[in-house]
Design an enzyme around this catalytic site. Structure first.
Site, PDB file in Angstrom:
ATOM      1  NE  ARG A  14      -1.969  -2.334   3.229  1.00 53.31           N
ATOM      2  CZ  ARG A  14      -2.377  -2.799   4.415  1.00 53.31           C
ATOM      3  NH1 ARG A  14      -3.511  -2.365   4.940  1.00 53.31           N
ATOM      4  NH2 ARG A  14      -1.639  -3.667   5.088  1.00 53.31           N
ATOM      5  CD  GLN A  71       7.457 -13.655   6.589  1.00 55.27           C
ATOM      6  OE1 GLN A  71       7.594 -12.454   6.817  1.00 55.27           O
ATOM      7  NE2 GLN A  71       6.281 -14.243   6.657  1.00 55.27           N
ATOM      8  CB  THR A  77       1.508 -11.214  10.890  1.00 51.19           C
ATOM      9  OG1 THR A  77       0.128 -11.623  10.853  1.00 51.19           O
ATOM     10  CG2 THR A  77       1.606  -9.810  10.326  1.00 51.19           C
ATOM     11  CD  GLU A 149      -6.284  -8.975  10.647  1.00 53.05           C
ATOM     12  OE1 GLU A 149      -5.872  -7.943  10.091  1.00 53.05           O
ATOM     13  OE2 GLU A 149      -6.187  -9.168  11.867  1.00 53.05           O
ATOM     14  CG  ASN A 164      -4.347  -6.975  16.996  1.00 52.65           C
ATOM     15  OD1 ASN A 164      -3.654  -6.784  17.986  1.00 52.65           O
ATOM     16  ND2 ASN A 164      -3.948  -7.710  15.960  1.00 52.65           N
ATOM     17  CG  ASN A 370      38.874  39.316  10.408  1.00 57.52           C
ATOM     18  OD1 ASN A 370      38.191  39.117   9.415  1.00 57.52           O
ATOM     19  ND2 ASN A 370      38.576  40.214  11.339  1.00 57.52           N
ATOM     20  CB  ALA A 416      42.008  42.441  -0.392  1.00 57.03           C
ATOM     21  NE  ARG A 433      46.709  43.625  -4.374  1.00 54.77           N
ATOM     22  CZ  ARG A 433      46.296  44.078  -3.205  1.00 54.77           C
ATOM     23  NH1 ARG A 433      45.447  43.395  -2.474  1.00 54.77           N
ATOM     24  NH2 ARG A 433      46.736  45.238  -2.755  1.00 54.77           N
TER      25      ARG A 433
HETATM   26  C1  UD1 Z   1      -1.968  -6.219  11.413  1.00 50.61           C
HETATM   27  C2  UD1 Z   1      -2.870  -7.185  12.168  1.00 50.61           C
HETATM   28  C3  UD1 Z   1      -4.135  -6.422  12.601  1.00 50.61           C
HETATM   29  C4  UD1 Z   1      -3.717  -5.251  13.479  1.00 50.61           C
HETATM   30  C5  UD1 Z   1      -2.718  -4.351  12.756  1.00 50.61           C
HETATM   31  C6  UD1 Z   1      -2.166  -3.351  13.739  1.00 50.61           C
HETATM   32  C7  UD1 Z   1      -2.480  -9.402  11.200  1.00 50.61           C
HETATM   33  C8  UD1 Z   1      -2.994 -10.450  10.305  1.00 50.61           C
HETATM   34  N1  UD1 Z   1      -3.228  -8.292  11.315  1.00 50.61           N
HETATM   35  O1  UD1 Z   1      -2.678  -5.836  10.247  1.00 50.61           O
HETATM   36  O2  UD1 Z   1      -5.000  -7.286  13.320  1.00 50.61           O
HETATM   37  O3  UD1 Z   1      -4.869  -4.514  13.843  1.00 50.61           O
HETATM   38  O4  UD1 Z   1      -1.630  -5.115  12.228  1.00 50.61           O
HETATM   39  O5  UD1 Z   1      -1.272  -2.482  13.109  1.00 50.61           O
HETATM   40  O6  UD1 Z   1      -1.433  -9.563  11.788  1.00 50.61           O
HETATM   41  N2  UD1 Z   1       4.794  -8.641   8.137  1.00 50.61           N
HETATM   42  C9  UD1 Z   1       5.787  -9.587   8.068  1.00 50.61           C
HETATM   43  N3  UD1 Z   1       5.623 -10.650   7.229  1.00 50.61           N
HETATM   44  C10 UD1 Z   1       4.504 -10.834   6.481  1.00 50.61           C
HETATM   45  C11 UD1 Z   1       3.475  -9.865   6.575  1.00 50.61           C
HETATM   46  C12 UD1 Z   1       3.644  -8.793   7.420  1.00 50.61           C
HETATM   47  O7  UD1 Z   1       6.827  -9.454   8.722  1.00 50.61           O
HETATM   48  O8  UD1 Z   1       4.442 -11.814   5.751  1.00 50.61           O
HETATM   49  C13 UD1 Z   1       4.987  -7.469   8.997  1.00 50.61           C
HETATM   50  C14 UD1 Z   1       4.824  -6.176   8.229  1.00 50.61           C
HETATM   51  O9  UD1 Z   1       6.084  -5.722   7.740  1.00 50.61           O
HETATM   52  C15 UD1 Z   1       4.257  -5.229   9.283  1.00 50.61           C
HETATM   53  C16 UD1 Z   1       3.530  -6.157  10.239  1.00 50.61           C
HETATM   54  O10 UD1 Z   1       4.000  -7.455   9.990  1.00 50.61           O
HETATM   55  O11 UD1 Z   1       5.262  -4.529   9.964  1.00 50.61           O
HETATM   56  C17 UD1 Z   1       2.019  -6.108  10.049  1.00 50.61           C
HETATM   57  O12 UD1 Z   1       1.695  -6.478   8.728  1.00 50.61           O
HETATM   58  P1  UD1 Z   1       0.596  -5.676   7.899  1.00 50.61           P
HETATM   59  O13 UD1 Z   1       0.433  -6.351   6.592  1.00 50.61           O
HETATM   60  O14 UD1 Z   1       0.867  -4.247   7.898  1.00 50.61           O
HETATM   61  O15 UD1 Z   1      -0.705  -5.993   8.786  1.00 50.61           O
HETATM   62  P2  UD1 Z   1      -1.989  -5.108   8.981  1.00 50.61           P
HETATM   63  O16 UD1 Z   1      -2.891  -5.316   7.824  1.00 50.61           O
HETATM   64  O17 UD1 Z   1      -1.636  -3.732   9.329  1.00 50.61           O
HETATM   65 CA    CA Z   2       0.215  -2.596   9.292  1.00 53.41          CA
END
Ligand code: UD1
Ligand code: CA
Length: 453
Positions: A14, A71, A77, A149, A164, A370, A416, A433
């Site tokens: 995004r 990863q 997440t 979600e 959350n 100076n 100068a 100069r």
């Molecule tokens: C997530 C939570 C949501 C919460 C919100 C708070 C989940 C599924 N949802 O949503 O409930 O309200 O955060 O901010 O967790 N990341 C990884 N690996 C991945 C995907 C994401 O490390 O495969 C990291 C991202 O870099 C980020 C964090 O996890 O820093 C959250 O991921 P993001 O996709 O932003 O989740 P949200 O949709 O914001």
């Molecule tokens: Ca997020």
């Protein structure tokens, strides 16, 4: 042992950016820097950061401040948590925080951990006006059931305003046994860490810790939220300094970085930006539109509409208006650096003056020197940079060119307009100069010849 994990491997789609999301700046510092600082403040320095696309850039920017696990590919997440568990091994509680939530205060993390101690697993939630984008907390008769979600939520669930916050404590052994049971059967086709809490809640009560200030959990998924994060943090930092003996004339236009330190009676004028690890001494004034980055400024200084970068400035120094101190300058006490002066990698001793239009680069300048208007250290010959040494009490006349490497002795004078290529001995006068020649009546003859045409 309690350890911390930062989830920072998401694709950040995004943001629509080539830059990894956690490197985008909030108040002129990468988002992840704020998260690491909050963790350090809560006693959790050097956490494990899970990195994904753009991992090299993140690892380079924060090498030494964290350990990293990759990863690849990012599959949600929950999958990021699995990577962390595999990497860390061991048992004991884990604090899990997101790399895209830069506004946590260290004291909040501490309070959360203190309240969660001995309670197994839990998460932080907040009641917000606009829950869009966040996972909703599902409860039955007050008891936590799970998290849904936004994209998976039914219309009724979307109206839930308890969300959350993205801050968790997990019992490592429990997490390890449940992480394998996560599925991708959801709107995004990802493994959700949030589902793990639903699984947990089936067997045991899950602690939900209410956040006092919901602004702290502000998550950054797009550029609007990025701008909002800077705005919230900017306001927070400005208010902190207003409560700590600093005058900020126009809070709305003042940027003070989160890592800046200031002493009492500092005055910050409209439009000033004080950034990085800058430190400003007692009663100094950072004038309008100045930008001070990673600089140490002594007490009772005045910096007027100028730029100071990665330099150290003594006490009672005046700079500007419209001067530029580039990286590596060391400025002694009582120095006066005036309009349109540029200094780079230069040391200038106590009481020296460079009032107008000069360039001093790669120079070692003594005390009480100076520097005349328009004087230049010619430090670059097209191939390499060379140093200029100017002794104590020397006087460099206007528009002098000092062709480096060159030494001007103590108390010497440079006339100068001179172009100096050789050492000037102490107390000597260098004149280098063209001697002036006057041609009598030249102008009259010229206009006379014009009339004849
Ligand atoms: C997530 C939570 C949501 C919460 C919100 C708070 C989940 C599924 N949802 O949503 O409930 O309200 O955060 O901010 O967790 N990341 C990884 N690996 C991945 C995907 C994401 O490390 O495969 C990291 C991202 O870099 C980020 C964090 O996890 O820093 C959250 O991921 P993001 O996709 O932003 O989740 P949200 O949709 O914001
Ligand atoms: Ca997020």
């Amino acid at each position: 042992m309690l350890e911390a994990v930062v989830l920072a491997a998401g694709e950040g789609k995004r943001m629509q950016s080539a830059l990894p999301k956690v490197l985008h700046p909030v108040l002129e510092e990468p988002m992840l820097a704020h998260v690491l600082r909050a963790l350090t403040g809560a006693g959790l320095a050097r956490p494990l950061v899970v990195v994904g696309p753009g991992a090299e850039a993140v690892e380079e920017a924060f090498s030494g401040q964290a350990v990293f696990a990759r990863q690849d590919p990012p599959r949600g997440t929950g999958d990021a948590l699995r990577v962390a568990l595999d990497h860390l091994g061991g048992d004991g509680p884990l604090l899990v925080i997101q790399g895209d939530t830069p506004l946590w205060r260290p004291e909040t993390l501490r309070a959360f951990l203190a309240d969660m101690a001995g309670k197994g697993s839990g998460l932080a939630s907040a009641e917000v006006e606009d829950p869009r984008g966040y996972g909703r907390i599902l409860r039955q008769d007050g008891r936590f059931l799970g998290i849904v979600e936004e994209r998976d939520a039914k219309p009724g669930q979307r109206r839930i305003r308890e969300v959350n916050a993205g801050l968790y404590v997990l019992d490592r052994a429990r997490a390890r046994s449940l992480v394998t049971r996560l599925s991708t059967a959801n709107a995004q086709g990802e493994f959700y860490l949030t589902d793990l809490f639903g699984l947990l809640a089936k067997g045991e009560p899950v602690e939900v810790w209410r956040l006092a200030d919901p602004a702290e959990m502000h998550g950054v998924n797009d550029r609007r939220q990025l701008a909002a994060a800077s705005a919230i943090l900017r306001q927070r930092v400005v208010e902190y300094w207003l409560d700590h003996a600093v005058s900020i004339c126009d809070p709305a236009t003042t940027w003070i970085g989160a890592a800046v330190e200031m002493e009492a009676d500092v005055v910050v004028d409209p439009g000033a930006r004080i950034l990085g690890h800058s430190r400003i001494g007692r009663a100094s004034r950072i004038g309008p539109m100045s930008e001070v980055t990673d600089a140490v400024i002594g007490h009772s200084c005045r910096i007027h509409s100028s730029v100071v970068e990665s330099s150290t400035v003594g006490d009672r120094v005046t700079i500007g208006p419209l001067a530029h101190l580039r990286a590596g300058c060391v400025v002694g006490d009582d120095v006066e650096i005036g309009n349109y002066a540029e200094l780079k990698n230069t040391r200038i001793g106590p009481g020296s003056k460079a009032h107008h239009h000069c360039y001093l680069g790669d120079a070692e300048i003594g005390s009480g020197v100076n520097i005349g208007a328009g004087a230049i250290t010619v430090n670059y010959d097209g191939r390499a940079k060379h140093r200029t040494l100017i002794g104590d009490g020397a006087f460099i006349g206007c528009n002098a060119n000092l062709i480096a490497p060159v030494t001007i002795g103590a108390h010497a004078y440079v006339a100068a307009g001179s172009t100096v290529t050789q050492t000037v001995p102490a107390s000597a006068l260098a004149v280098a100069r063209e001697r002036q020649r006057n041609i009598e009546g030249w102008a009259d003859r010229r206009s006379g010849s014009r009339k004849e045409e």
